[in-house]
Design a protein around this motif. Structure first.
Motif, PDB file in Angstrom:
ATOM      1  N   LYS A  67      -7.063 -20.672  18.079  1.00  0.00           N
ATOM      2  CA  LYS A  67      -7.892 -19.513  18.372  1.00  0.00           C
ATOM      3  C   LYS A  67      -8.550 -19.080  17.065  1.00  0.00           C
ATOM      4  O   LYS A  67      -7.926 -19.096  16.010  1.00  0.00           O
ATOM      5  N   TYR A  68      -9.801 -18.678  17.146  1.00  0.00           N
ATOM      6  CA  TYR A  68     -10.511 -18.233  15.952  1.00  0.00           C
ATOM      7  C   TYR A  68     -11.550 -17.187  16.340  1.00  0.00           C
ATOM      8  O   TYR A  68     -11.938 -17.086  17.499  1.00  0.00           O
ATOM      9  N   ILE A  69     -11.950 -16.418  15.341  1.00  0.00           N
ATOM     10  CA  ILE A  69     -12.998 -15.428  15.551  1.00  0.00           C
ATOM     11  C   ILE A  69     -14.318 -16.108  15.209  1.00  0.00           C
ATOM     12  O   ILE A  69     -14.543 -16.497  14.059  1.00  0.00           O
ATOM     13  N   PRO A  70     -15.198 -16.288  16.178  1.00  0.00           N
ATOM     14  CA  PRO A  70     -16.466 -16.959  15.904  1.00  0.00           C
ATOM     15  C   PRO A  70     -17.341 -16.156  14.939  1.00  0.00           C
ATOM     16  O   PRO A  70     -17.291 -14.923  14.910  1.00  0.00           O
ATOM     17  N   LYS A  71     -18.112 -16.876  14.181  1.00  0.00           N
ATOM     18  CA  LYS A  71     -18.978 -16.272  13.164  1.00  0.00           C
ATOM     19  C   LYS A  71     -19.885 -15.177  13.736  1.00  0.00           C
ATOM     20  O   LYS A  71     -20.117 -14.163  13.084  1.00  0.00           O
ATOM     21  N   ASP A  72     -20.354 -15.363  14.942  1.00  0.00           N
ATOM     22  CA  ASP A  72     -21.320 -14.408  15.494  1.00  0.00           C
ATOM     23  C   ASP A  72     -20.719 -13.071  15.899  1.00  0.00           C
ATOM     24  O   ASP A  72     -21.449 -12.142  16.229  1.00  0.00           O
ATOM     25  N   ILE A  73     -19.382 -12.930  15.851  1.00  0.00           N
ATOM     26  CA  ILE A  73     -18.817 -11.626  16.203  1.00  0.00           C
ATOM     27  C   ILE A  73     -18.071 -10.958  15.054  1.00  0.00           C
ATOM     28  O   ILE A  73     -17.506  -9.896  15.233  1.00  0.00           O
ATOM     29  N   TRP A  74     -18.044 -11.568  13.862  1.00  0.00           N
ATOM     30  CA  TRP A  74     -17.442 -10.830  12.766  1.00  0.00           C
ATOM     31  C   TRP A  74     -18.526 -10.197  11.925  1.00  0.00           C
ATOM     32  O   TRP A  74     -19.676 -10.615  11.956  1.00  0.00           O
ATOM     33  N   MET A  75     -18.163  -9.160  11.229  1.00  0.00           N
ATOM     34  CA  MET A  75     -19.128  -8.409  10.444  1.00  0.00           C
ATOM     35  C   MET A  75     -19.319  -9.089   9.085  1.00  0.00           C
ATOM     36  O   MET A  75     -18.429  -9.070   8.256  1.00  0.00           O
ATOM     37  N   ALA A  76     -20.471  -9.692   8.900  1.00  0.00           N
ATOM     38  CA  ALA A  76     -20.747 -10.393   7.651  1.00  0.00           C
ATOM     39  C   ALA A  76     -20.854  -9.405   6.494  1.00  0.00           C
ATOM     40  O   ALA A  76     -21.304  -8.273   6.664  1.00  0.00           O
ATOM     41  N   ASN A  77     -20.422  -9.834   5.343  1.00  0.00           N
ATOM     42  CA  ASN A  77     -20.533  -9.045   4.112  1.00  0.00           C
ATOM     43  C   ASN A  77     -19.923  -7.650   4.248  1.00  0.00           C
ATOM     44  O   ASN A  77     -20.494  -6.671   3.778  1.00  0.00           O
ATOM     45  N   SER A  78     -18.794  -7.560   4.914  1.00  0.00           N
ATOM     46  CA  SER A  78     -18.124  -6.275   5.096  1.00  0.00           C
ATOM     47  C   SER A  78     -16.709  -6.338   4.525  1.00  0.00           C
ATOM     48  O   SER A  78     -15.738  -6.472   5.266  1.00  0.00           O
ATOM     49  N   PRO A  79     -16.570  -6.225   3.199  1.00  0.00           N
ATOM     50  CA  PRO A  79     -15.225  -6.305   2.626  1.00  0.00           C
ATOM     51  C   PRO A  79     -14.302  -5.194   3.119  1.00  0.00           C
ATOM     52  O   PRO A  79     -13.093  -5.364   3.121  1.00  0.00           O
ATOM     53  N   ASP A  80     -14.868  -4.077   3.573  1.00  0.00           N
ATOM     54  CA  ASP A  80     -14.036  -3.016   4.144  1.00  0.00           C
ATOM     55  C   ASP A  80     -13.319  -3.491   5.403  1.00  0.00           C
ATOM     56  O   ASP A  80     -12.286  -2.959   5.769  1.00  0.00           O
ATOM     57  N   LEU A  81     -13.905  -4.473   6.082  1.00  0.00           N
ATOM     58  CA  LEU A  81     -13.372  -4.899   7.366  1.00  0.00           C
ATOM     59  C   LEU A  81     -12.682  -6.250   7.327  1.00  0.00           C
ATOM     60  O   LEU A  81     -11.961  -6.589   8.255  1.00  0.00           O
ATOM     61  N   ALA A  82     -12.894  -7.038   6.301  1.00  0.00           N
ATOM     62  CA  ALA A  82     -12.207  -8.325   6.192  1.00  0.00           C
ATOM     63  C   ALA A  82     -10.762  -8.040   5.789  1.00  0.00           C
ATOM     64  O   ALA A  82     -10.515  -7.474   4.726  1.00  0.00           O
ATOM     65  N   PRO A  83      -9.800  -8.386   6.646  1.00  0.00           N
ATOM     66  CA  PRO A  83      -8.411  -7.999   6.380  1.00  0.00           C
ATOM     67  C   PRO A  83      -7.888  -8.400   5.005  1.00  0.00           C
ATOM     68  O   PRO A  83      -7.245  -7.598   4.334  1.00  0.00           O
ATOM     69  N   LEU A  84      -8.179  -9.597   4.572  1.00  0.00           N
ATOM     70  CA  LEU A  84      -7.667  -9.996   3.254  1.00  0.00           C
ATOM     71  C   LEU A  84      -8.361  -9.227   2.136  1.00  0.00           C
ATOM     72  O   LEU A  84      -7.732  -8.845   1.157  1.00  0.00           O
ATOM     73  N   ASP A  85      -9.664  -9.000   2.282  1.00  0.00           N
ATOM     74  CA  ASP A  85     -10.376  -8.253   1.243  1.00  0.00           C
ATOM     75  C   ASP A  85      -9.886  -6.824   1.148  1.00  0.00           C
ATOM     76  O   ASP A  85      -9.712  -6.278   0.062  1.00  0.00           O
ATOM     77  N   SER A  86      -9.652  -6.192   2.298  1.00  0.00           N
ATOM     78  CA  SER A  86      -9.292  -4.774   2.276  1.00  0.00           C
ATOM     79  C   SER A  86      -7.829  -4.522   1.948  1.00  0.00           C
ATOM     80  O   SER A  86      -7.482  -3.440   1.512  1.00  0.00           O
ATOM     81  N   GLY A  87      -6.977  -5.501   2.170  1.00  0.00           N
ATOM     82  CA  GLY A  87      -5.554  -5.229   1.982  1.00  0.00           C
ATOM     83  C   GLY A  87      -4.820  -6.106   1.004  1.00  0.00           C
ATOM     84  O   GLY A  87      -4.031  -5.627   0.205  1.00  0.00           O
ATOM     85  N   LEU A 138     -17.418   2.110  12.877  1.00  0.00           N
ATOM     86  CA  LEU A 138     -18.306   2.468  13.988  1.00  0.00           C
ATOM     87  C   LEU A 138     -18.531   3.977  14.037  1.00  0.00           C
ATOM     88  O   LEU A 138     -19.662   4.439  14.258  1.00  0.00           O
ATOM     89  N   ASP A 139     -17.462   4.759  13.822  1.00  0.00           N
ATOM     90  CA  ASP A 139     -17.580   6.215  13.817  1.00  0.00           C
ATOM     91  C   ASP A 139     -18.497   6.704  12.706  1.00  0.00           C
ATOM     92  O   ASP A 139     -19.123   7.763  12.839  1.00  0.00           O
ATOM     93  N   ARG A 140     -18.576   5.927  11.636  1.00  0.00           N
ATOM     94  CA  ARG A 140     -19.441   6.288  10.499  1.00  0.00           C
ATOM     95  C   ARG A 140     -20.789   5.586  10.582  1.00  0.00           C
ATOM     96  O   ARG A 140     -21.505   5.501   9.591  1.00  0.00           O
ATOM     97  N   TYR A 141     -21.122   5.080  11.757  1.00  0.00           N
ATOM     98  CA  TYR A 141     -22.403   4.419  12.005  1.00  0.00           C
ATOM     99  C   TYR A 141     -22.689   3.326  10.982  1.00  0.00           C
ATOM    100  O   TYR A 141     -23.792   3.225  10.442  1.00  0.00           O
ATOM    101  N   GLY A 142     -21.678   2.498  10.729  1.00  0.00           N
ATOM    102  CA  GLY A 142     -21.846   1.375   9.813  1.00  0.00           C
ATOM    103  C   GLY A 142     -21.499   1.706   8.375  1.00  0.00           C
ATOM    104  O   GLY A 142     -21.576   0.844   7.501  1.00  0.00           O
ATOM    105  N   GLY A 143     -21.119   2.949   8.111  1.00  0.00           N
ATOM    106  CA  GLY A 143     -20.769   3.346   6.735  1.00  0.00           C
ATOM    107  C   GLY A 143     -19.458   2.746   6.294  1.00  0.00           C
ATOM    108  O   GLY A 143     -18.688   2.200   7.080  1.00  0.00           O
ATOM    109  N   HIS A 144     -19.199   2.873   5.007  1.00  0.00           N
ATOM    110  CA  HIS A 144     -17.994   2.315   4.411  1.00  0.00           C
ATOM    111  C   HIS A 144     -16.729   2.943   4.994  1.00  0.00           C
ATOM    112  O   HIS A 144     -16.701   4.127   5.312  1.00  0.00           O
ATOM    113  N   VAL A 145     -15.710   2.112   5.112  1.00  0.00           N
ATOM    114  CA  VAL A 145     -14.407   2.585   5.570  1.00  0.00           C
ATOM    115  C   VAL A 145     -13.683   3.274   4.405  1.00  0.00           C
ATOM    116  O   VAL A 145     -13.102   4.331   4.567  1.00  0.00           O
ATOM    117  N   GLU A 146     -13.755   2.648   3.252  1.00  0.00           N
ATOM    118  CA  GLU A 146     -13.132   3.213   2.043  1.00  0.00           C
ATOM    119  C   GLU A 146     -14.127   4.150   1.387  1.00  0.00           C
ATOM    120  O   GLU A 146     -15.193   3.727   0.948  1.00  0.00           O
TER     121      GLU A 146
END
Length: 148
Positions: A67-87, A138-146
């Motif tokens: 099972k994998y997350i296809p490229k077309d449904i992950w948020m590109a260039n979003s280090p706030d959302l990439a689990p390894l980048d954020s944590g 999403l609540d921040r309309y695409g704004g940073h999580v951190e």
């Protein structure tokens, strides 16, 4: 955590190289070691590196029923959302900076040791927070999580 995979500095990481030297080992060795009977529940996430998104790589994942997350449904260039980048990567960088490797060989050795002893519970915690991080974005309309 999976083992550290080190790419020879002169290697070109094509899809075939990625499959042969990294992905196959992760599928057949790392994931079963880390997840045991829950291997079938693992969902693989990669970034947008060409070797990760190549048709050959995607077909390999499908052929091995990964099972994998296809490229077309992950948020590109979003280090706030990439689990390894954020944590995880921040902690790895901190640990590596404390070890002060002075050569490439020394750095590789430190990275391998850190990966071998990294607490899987921390990784799982990071992964479990992912859905909430996406909702915050999403609540921040695409704004940073951190927010600093």
């Amino acid at each position: 955590m999976s083992r550290a995979y080190v790419v020879n500095g002169s290697a070109k990481v094509t899809a075939q190289y990625f499959i042969d030297e990294i992905l196959s080992k992760m599928i057949h060795e790392d994931i079963p070691r880390l997840y045991g009977n829950s291997t079938k529940d693992v969902i693989f996430h990669m970034d947008s590196a060409p070797s990760h998104t190549a048709k050959l790589t995607i077909q390999h994942l499908k052929d091995h029923r990964v099972k994998y997350i296809p490229k077309d449904i992950w948020m590109a260039n979003s280090p706030d959302l990439a689990p390894l980048d954020s944590g995880v990567n921040g902690n790895l960088k901190r640990i590596l900076s404390e070890r002060k490797a002075t050569t490439i060989k020394g750095l590789i050795s430190v990275i391998k040791k850190v990966c071998e002893s990294y607490d899987i519970a921390e990784i799982r915690s990071t992964l479990s927070s992912w859905q909430g991080r996406v909702q915050t974005m999403l609540d921040r309309y695409g704004g940073h999580v951190e927010v600093k």
